[in-house]
Structure formats: structure tokens, C-alpha cells
Design a protein around this motif. Sequence first.
Motif, mmCIF file in Angstrom:
data_model
loop_
_atom_site.group_PDB
_atom_site.id
_atom_site.type_symbol
_atom_site.label_atom_id
_atom_site.label_comp_id
_atom_site.label_asym_id
_atom_site.label_seq_id
_atom_site.Cartn_x
_atom_site.Cartn_y
_atom_site.Cartn_z
ATOM 1 N N ASP A 105 0.869 -1.173 0.000
ATOM 2 C CA ASP A 105 0.000 0.000 0.000
ATOM 3 C C ASP A 105 0.906 1.223 0.000
ATOM 4 O OD1 ASP A 105 -2.252 -1.650 0.183
ATOM 5 O OD2 ASP A 105 -2.007 -1.786 2.360
ATOM 6 N N VAL A 106 0.594 2.192 -0.841
ATOM 7 C CA VAL A 106 1.449 3.363 -0.987
ATOM 8 C C VAL A 106 0.701 4.614 -0.539
ATOM 9 C CG1 VAL A 106 2.819 4.742 -2.576
ATOM 10 C CG2 VAL A 106 2.589 2.279 -2.942
ATOM 11 N N ILE A 107 1.314 5.356 0.380
ATOM 12 C CA ILE A 107 0.693 6.588 0.879
ATOM 13 C C ILE A 107 1.369 7.796 0.254
ATOM 14 C CG2 ILE A 107 0.222 8.005 2.909
ATOM 15 C CD1 ILE A 107 -0.145 5.586 4.532
ATOM 16 N N LEU A 108 0.553 8.687 -0.273
ATOM 17 C CA LEU A 108 1.009 9.987 -0.769
ATOM 18 C C LEU A 108 0.580 11.046 0.222
ATOM 19 C CD1 LEU A 108 0.927 8.592 -3.705
ATOM 20 C CD2 LEU A 108 0.256 10.844 -4.483
ATOM 21 N N GLU A 109 1.522 11.623 0.939
ATOM 22 C CA GLU A 109 1.176 12.755 1.809
ATOM 23 C C GLU A 109 1.258 14.003 0.940
ATOM 24 O OE1 GLU A 109 3.664 13.447 5.200
ATOM 25 O OE2 GLU A 109 2.532 15.254 5.696
ATOM 26 N N ILE A 110 0.157 14.685 0.797
ATOM 27 C CA ILE A 110 0.059 15.650 -0.283
ATOM 28 C C ILE A 110 -0.989 16.702 0.084
ATOM 29 C CG2 ILE A 110 -1.762 14.402 -1.516
ATOM 30 C CD1 ILE A 110 -0.215 14.688 -4.055
ATOM 31 N N GLU A 111 -0.829 17.943 -0.435
ATOM 32 C CA GLU A 111 -1.883 18.930 -0.137
ATOM 33 C C GLU A 111 -3.075 18.705 -1.077
ATOM 34 O OE1 GLU A 111 -1.592 21.248 -2.973
ATOM 35 O OE2 GLU A 111 -0.154 19.571 -3.232
ATOM 36 N N VAL A 112 -4.169 19.407 -0.769
ATOM 37 C CA VAL A 112 -5.442 19.037 -1.389
ATOM 38 C C VAL A 112 -5.480 19.222 -2.904
ATOM 39 C CG1 VAL A 112 -6.898 19.198 0.643
ATOM 40 C CG2 VAL A 112 -6.380 21.260 -0.637
ATOM 41 N N GLN A 113 -4.780 20.231 -3.434
ATOM 42 C CA GLN A 113 -4.806 20.414 -4.897
ATOM 43 C C GLN A 113 -4.172 19.209 -5.583
ATOM 44 O OE1 GLN A 113 -3.900 22.726 -2.793
ATOM 45 N NE2 GLN A 113 -5.176 24.534 -3.171
ATOM 46 N N GLY A 114 -3.026 18.763 -5.075
ATOM 47 C CA GLY A 114 -2.374 17.574 -5.623
ATOM 48 C C GLY A 114 -3.242 16.345 -5.434
ATOM 49 N N GLY A 115 -3.882 16.265 -4.259
ATOM 50 C CA GLY A 115 -4.775 15.138 -3.971
ATOM 51 C C GLY A 115 -5.890 15.032 -5.000
ATOM 52 N N ALA A 116 -6.428 16.188 -5.386
ATOM 53 C CA ALA A 116 -7.518 16.198 -6.374
ATOM 54 C C ALA A 116 -7.020 15.682 -7.725
ATOM 55 C CB ALA A 116 -8.083 17.607 -6.511
ATOM 56 N N GLN A 117 -5.779 16.054 -8.100
ATOM 57 C CA GLN A 117 -5.202 15.558 -9.362
ATOM 58 C C GLN A 117 -5.062 14.035 -9.335
ATOM 59 O OE1 GLN A 117 -1.604 17.501 -10.978
ATOM 60 N NE2 GLN A 117 -1.973 19.221 -9.610
ATOM 61 N N VAL A 118 -4.593 13.516 -8.198
ATOM 62 C CA VAL A 118 -4.396 12.063 -8.081
ATOM 63 C C VAL A 118 -5.741 11.336 -8.143
ATOM 64 C CG1 VAL A 118 -3.531 10.201 -6.623
ATOM 65 C CG2 VAL A 118 -2.274 12.352 -6.773
ATOM 66 N N LYS A 119 -6.721 11.865 -7.413
ATOM 67 C CA LYS A 119 -8.048 11.225 -7.379
ATOM 68 C C LYS A 119 -8.656 11.168 -8.787
ATOM 69 C CE LYS A 119 -11.250 9.342 -4.786
ATOM 70 N NZ LYS A 119 -11.006 8.102 -4.055
ATOM 71 N N GLU A 120 -8.387 12.205 -9.572
ATOM 72 C CA GLU A 120 -8.939 12.233 -10.922
ATOM 73 C C GLU A 120 -8.256 11.180 -11.807
ATOM 74 O OE1 GLU A 120 -9.168 16.224 -12.604
ATOM 75 O OE2 GLU A 120 -9.415 15.258 -14.582
ATOM 76 N N LYS A 121 -6.941 11.077 -11.665
ATOM 77 C CA LYS A 121 -6.207 10.107 -12.490
ATOM 78 C C LYS A 121 -6.378 8.678 -11.996
ATOM 79 C CE LYS A 121 -2.563 13.087 -14.295
ATOM 80 N NZ LYS A 121 -1.158 13.457 -14.144
ATOM 81 N N CYS A 122 -6.531 8.523 -10.698
ATOM 82 C CA CYS A 122 -6.650 7.186 -10.085
ATOM 83 C C CYS A 122 -7.936 7.139 -9.253
ATOM 84 C CB CYS A 122 -5.466 6.880 -9.192
ATOM 85 S SG CYS A 122 -3.872 7.201 -9.937
ATOM 86 N N PRO A 123 -9.070 6.916 -9.887
ATOM 87 C CA PRO A 123 -10.343 6.957 -9.150
ATOM 88 C C PRO A 123 -10.428 5.882 -8.069
ATOM 89 C CG PRO A 123 -10.702 6.842 -11.536
ATOM 90 C CD PRO A 123 -9.256 6.570 -11.303
ATOM 91 N N ASP A 124 -9.615 4.840 -8.172
ATOM 92 C CA ASP A 124 -9.683 3.803 -7.141
ATOM 93 C C ASP A 124 -8.703 4.061 -5.991
ATOM 94 O OD1 ASP A 124 -7.447 3.292 -8.564
ATOM 95 O OD2 ASP A 124 -7.732 1.111 -8.695
ATOM 96 N N SER A 125 -8.077 5.244 -5.987
ATOM 97 C CA SER A 125 -7.268 5.611 -4.826
ATOM 98 C C SER A 125 -8.200 5.931 -3.654
ATOM 99 C CB SER A 125 -6.384 6.815 -5.143
ATOM 100 O OG SER A 125 -7.179 7.934 -5.449
ATOM 101 N N VAL A 126 -7.656 5.889 -2.451
ATOM 102 C CA VAL A 126 -8.454 6.077 -1.242
ATOM 103 C C VAL A 126 -8.030 7.394 -0.588
ATOM 104 C CG1 VAL A 126 -9.072 5.092 1.001
ATOM 105 C CG2 VAL A 126 -8.509 3.576 -0.916
ATOM 106 N N GLY A 127 -8.958 8.322 -0.454
ATOM 107 C CA GLY A 127 -8.647 9.618 0.142
ATOM 108 C C GLY A 127 -8.886 9.622 1.644
#
Lengths: 203, 203
Positions: free
Chosen positions: A97-119
Motif C-alpha cells: 500500500d502506498v501513501i502519498l502525503e500531499i496537499e489538497v490540490q495535488g490530492g484532487a489531481q491524483v483522485k482524478e487520475k486514479c479513481p480507485d485511490s483512497v482519500g
Amino acid sequence: MKNKGLLIVFSGPSGAGKDTILKRLLEKNPNIRLSVSATTRSPRAGETDGKDYYFITKEKFHQMAENGEMLESAGYCGNFYGTPKRPIEQWLSEGFDVILEIEVQGGAQVKEKCPDSVGVFVLPPSLKVLENRLRNRHTESDEVIEKRLAVAQSEILQAVHYDYAVINNTVDQAADEIIHILCAEKHKVQRDNNLIERILNNA
Amino acid sequence: MKNKGLLIVFSGPSGAGKDTILKRLLEKNPNIRLSVSATTRSPRAGETDGKDYYFITKEKFHQMAENGEMLESAGYCGNFYGTPKRPIEQWLSEGFDVILEIEVQGGAQVKEKCPDSVGVFVLPPSLKVLENRLRNRHTESDEVIEKRLAVAQSEILQAVHYDYAVINNTVDQAADEIIHILCAEKHKVQRDNNLIERILNNA
């Protein structure tokens, strides 16, 4: 066959205790890896390449971004920051399992590219508790604390864009709750395409 | 204010160990209540009204169904079975998590009426393991076991309609995984409408 790991987008306001929780999480669960960001800024004293950041040139950064090798990226104070895809994909395919500690703007980019990521969004028990924690450090002026609280307030509003919220009452409890969230996510039927096939075929 | 509890739709093929897991769950987590079904059939020896079933007349059953007091209902061998809403709503409002052990058709009715319910499907580790478990009981003929396995096979296919699947490798592990699922569900941002408000207002 080992199952693919989970990609976790981990955010929260400054002062909520993200780093302490991550440290405890890694102690409790050896199956977790922390993503390392790439940056074009120079290393500071004590920072190690490949551990704190991948320190790369602007040319290399733009080349990676253009080749689609960054999961997310942003500019800040004339430098660039981004999340290289390759190590993450490698870890996920190995079952970590890989954790990205990231601010919300970056988080939104990741969620869009990887919809199966867990926020997962970390919150302080209350704004008042956050204020007390900042004041008890005795490291910052009242003015700085006021500013940080104002920023924290606007950051807390971003929790709505995440799947889960974990309140940092104690580090141990918050880390355990995140472990339970990962456990639950791994039992989601929609994550396991050949679950039924495996059961029926006695695999 | 105590948070509303979760409604859990709990299903799985016959022989997967649902009852044993539920028993262990109740031992481990005192915040769980089991829903009791209503039926128009007569009590069997040893059955207690209000514990095994609510034994009610056909008139009463139809009256309740017409008044929308049943969460789901079905007819079987000339009798009716259903889930009375009222005790469930009472428990949920008191903050208890309520489990409905129910077959998949009833589960689908509940999920439609209560989209925020959590569907958990219990699976045997494999069809082969299920077969071995049935054979090792030495209580049923080969013919009966073959029939039960055929039914189990078609039941297992229904797991896709559930949110989570839990494999019953051991009762303890399955019960723990369900506890983790409930923990995770309670941390879903979308379940807690006034979470951010509470944090910001120091409630």
C-alpha cells in the motif's frame, strides 16, 4: 498471486499531526510504503536524495511531466514539485500500500487520475485543540499562530473531497483507524474482479 | 449527540458460517444488535417470541406490510417472513449498529430502501472447503450435500451485489474484518453531514 496494493491520498491541515500518524502507521504496518516527491529545489541541510525528495533538474522535471511520468505536479516559489509514477506503480504491483502525503490540490489531481485511490483526511479534534497544540509548542508568535489557524480553517473545509476523515484524538487511535480503513477497502467486492471465480474454482 | 448506527445487510451461502461469525461479532462488539424477523408460521419447539422471531398472525403481517412497517418481506411455503422497521430504526437512532441476517432477495429490497446500508457477504475460502466442511459433519447424505453445493454455487455469484466480501478462513479473522469494515464506514466523510461544522465550532 499477490493482490495489488492500495494507493492512499493522505492530507490534512498543517498541525493536525500527519507526520506523526504516518510514522506510527509505518511502525504498525510493514506493508505500507511512503511515496517520495520529486522537486527542482536544492536539498537543504540533512535532506537525502531518494528519501526526503528526489532532487532533479528543471529539464528532467519537465521531461517527466511531458512524458506523463508525474501523477501530479505543482509550482511553488519558482520551483516544481511532483509525484513520480514509476516507483508507486512498482510498489502497488508488488502488493504494497502506498501513501502519498500531499496537499489538497495535488490530492484532487491524483483522485482524478486514479479513481480507485483512497482519500484519507486527518482532522484535529477541533480548531480549539489545534490552537492549543500550536500555542503549547511556544515556537511561534501569536500573529503566526493566528495566520496558521486561518489557513487551517480553510484547509479543514476540503475534507469533503475525501473518502474518509480520521480525527487525531491520539496518534495510536488515528493510526489504527487508518489500518482498519485499508482493511475494509481491501474487502470491497468491486476491487476484486476475480474473487468469485477464485472461490468457485477452489484457487 | 450520539451518531446514528449502521444498518448492515449480512448474507452468504448456506454453510459459510454466518451464524458462528455473528455470535463471535456480538461477543466482540457490544454495540451491535441483531434484527429479529417477523413470521406468520407457528413457533417450533424451543423458539421464543421476540428472540427467534416475532410470531404474528397473517392479518397483522399484511397490515404491517400495507402500512410500510416492513423493510422487506417474502412468502415461503404458504407463510410470510419480513423485517419490522420500527425496532431497527429505534436501535439505529440510539447509536447501535444493526445486523440483518437475510438472504439475497431480501438484502436487495433493503439496499433499495436504505441505500446507506452496508452489504457484507460471507464466503467460504473455496467451494472445496465448503464441501469438506459439509462432509465432515457426517449429518447429511451425499445427495443432500451435492444439492447444497449446487445451491451454494449460485448463491456465491450474488456476492457482486454486496459492498464487502469477507472470507471465513477462521471465525475470529472474519469477525475482526467485519469490525474493521464497520469502523471504516463510520469514518466515511459522506456519512457525517456536520463533521466539519463540529470541528470548526469546537463542539
